[in-house]
Design a protein around this motif. Structure first.
Motif, PDB file in Angstrom:
ATOM      1  N   VAL A   1     -51.081  52.302  21.066  1.00 37.41           N
ATOM      2  CA  VAL A   1     -50.924  52.559  22.496  1.00 37.41           C
ATOM      3  C   VAL A   1     -50.897  54.064  22.702  1.00 37.41           C
ATOM      4  N   LEU A   2     -51.518  54.512  23.792  1.00 39.79           N
ATOM      5  CA  LEU A   2     -51.585  55.931  24.120  1.00 39.79           C
ATOM      6  C   LEU A   2     -51.001  56.150  25.510  1.00 39.79           C
TER       7      LEU A   2
ATOM      8  N   LEU B   1     -49.106  56.172  19.567  1.00 35.96           N
ATOM      9  CA  LEU B   1     -48.528  55.464  18.430  1.00 35.96           C
ATOM     10  C   LEU B   1     -49.614  54.570  17.857  1.00 35.96           C
ATOM     11  N   LEU B   2     -49.795  54.603  16.532  1.00 36.19           N
ATOM     12  CA  LEU B   2     -50.885  53.892  15.887  1.00 36.19           C
ATOM     13  C   LEU B   2     -50.365  52.978  14.786  1.00 36.19           C
ATOM     14  N   SER B   3     -51.117  51.886  14.539  1.00 37.06           N
ATOM     15  CA  SER B   3     -50.677  50.881  13.583  1.00 37.06           C
ATOM     16  C   SER B   3     -51.855  50.380  12.745  1.00 37.06           C
TER      17      SER B   3
ATOM     18  N   ALA C   1     -40.277  54.361  25.181  1.00 31.65           N
ATOM     19  CA  ALA C   1     -39.031  55.088  24.936  1.00 31.65           C
ATOM     20  C   ALA C   1     -39.209  56.137  23.846  1.00 31.65           C
ATOM     21  N   VAL C   2     -39.907  55.780  22.780  1.00 33.25           N
ATOM     22  CA  VAL C   2     -40.153  56.730  21.694  1.00 33.25           C
ATOM     23  C   VAL C   2     -41.043  57.871  22.173  1.00 33.25           C
ATOM     24  N   ALA C   3     -42.146  57.521  22.858  1.00 30.85           N
ATOM     25  CA  ALA C   3     -43.086  58.542  23.320  1.00 30.85           C
ATOM     26  C   ALA C   3     -42.418  59.522  24.272  1.00 30.85           C
TER      27      ALA C   3
END
Length: 282
Positions: free
Chosen positions: A160-161, A177-179, A197-199
């Protein structure tokens, strides 16, 4: 775990927030220093209280891994043109090699995720198998294929960006965030909320640490010729066109370009043109 729920924000128009998530949330208001820092949610507080970048990276790695992601990276872009342009500032929180490759190969110029997130303001949830199809018409397909191949090579198959507010109207702070997981079905509302929340914690931390402070206004001390060169450079003119338009020799334009690169602290013509665009937008 009971958490506090932030007020709704127009900018990111995401799905309704669940009542329970694994990470704390917070609003976008600037956080004052001192005792009031203790009122900040735990994740943001841990980042701000960390003594060094190594500790902050470890905090981010743990938060990212807890959600099923593998890495997190960020960069600042300007939206003054049809596609986002990267500014000479980036932060590799977990995977420095990928962030450097992304910027060195200018993938931001053709990245469908970047286009969607900056144009809509909505978080871009994606998986690698659909990126070529999601590329806007007119995007060079060979470059998109190269980008998709690089993602697969680095085991970045989904993610997600987010496009967060920058220092001005035309700037955005991109946090991704990449997976290695296949497909995007696993990024449900709960995961998306926690990823947000992290971003946003990362975003706030960078602002508070001053790592993305607006560049110094370099206009003071510039000659009239250098002002004109910067103005033309920001609109995309070549050195030859600049020389012809200002009645200068190419040698003279090159001389001023070298002086301007040194003054702005940038390495190449692209970075200088981006700095010029930022300066003229202020």
């Amino acid at each position: 775990m009971e958490i506090e729920t932030p007020p709704e924000r127009e900018t990111f128009r995401i799905a309704p927030r669940p009542a329970h998530t694994g990470l704390p949330l917070f609003d976008a208001a600037p956080r004052p220093a001192g005792a009031q820092l203790q009122a900040a949610p735990p994740l943001l507080r841990r980042l701000l209280e960390a003594g060094d970048d190594s500790t902050r990276r470890q905090v981010v790695r743990e938060a990212v891994a807890a959600l099923g992601f593998q890495s997190l990276g960020s960069c600042w872009v300007t939206l003054r043109h049809a596609w986002p342009e990267a500014l000479p500032s980036e932060k590799a929180w977990t995977d420095g090699d990928w962030v450097r490759q992304y910027l060195d190969e200018a993938f931001f110029e053709i990245d469908p995720r970047m286009h969607e997130a900056t144009q809509t303001g909505v978080p871009c949830v994606w998986h690698v198998d659909e990126l070529e199809r999601r590329a806007p018409l007119g995007t060079p397909r060979a470059r998109v294929a190269r980008f998709v191949s690089a993602l697969r090579h680095n085991r970045m198959n989904s993610g997600v960006l987010f496009a967060l507010p920058g220092h001005g109207l035309h700037e955005r702070h991109m946090v991704g965030l990449l997976s290695p997981s296949s497909g995007s079905h696993w990024i449900n509302d709960r995961v998306l909320q926690q990823a947000w929340a992290v971003a946003f914690s990362v975003h706030q931390c960078q602002l508070h640490q001053g790592s993305t402070a607006p560049p110094e206004d370099h206009r003071a001390g510039l000659t009239a010729v250098q002002h004109h060169i910067l103005s033309r450079l920001a609109t995309g003119e070549s050195d030859k066109a600049i020389a012809a338009g200002l009645g200068l020799s190419l040698h003279k334009v090159d001389y001023h370009m070298r002086l301007l690169r040194k003054r702005f602290g940038v390495r190449n013509r692209l970075q200088l043109s981006q700095s010029a665009a930022r300066l003229l937008a202020r």
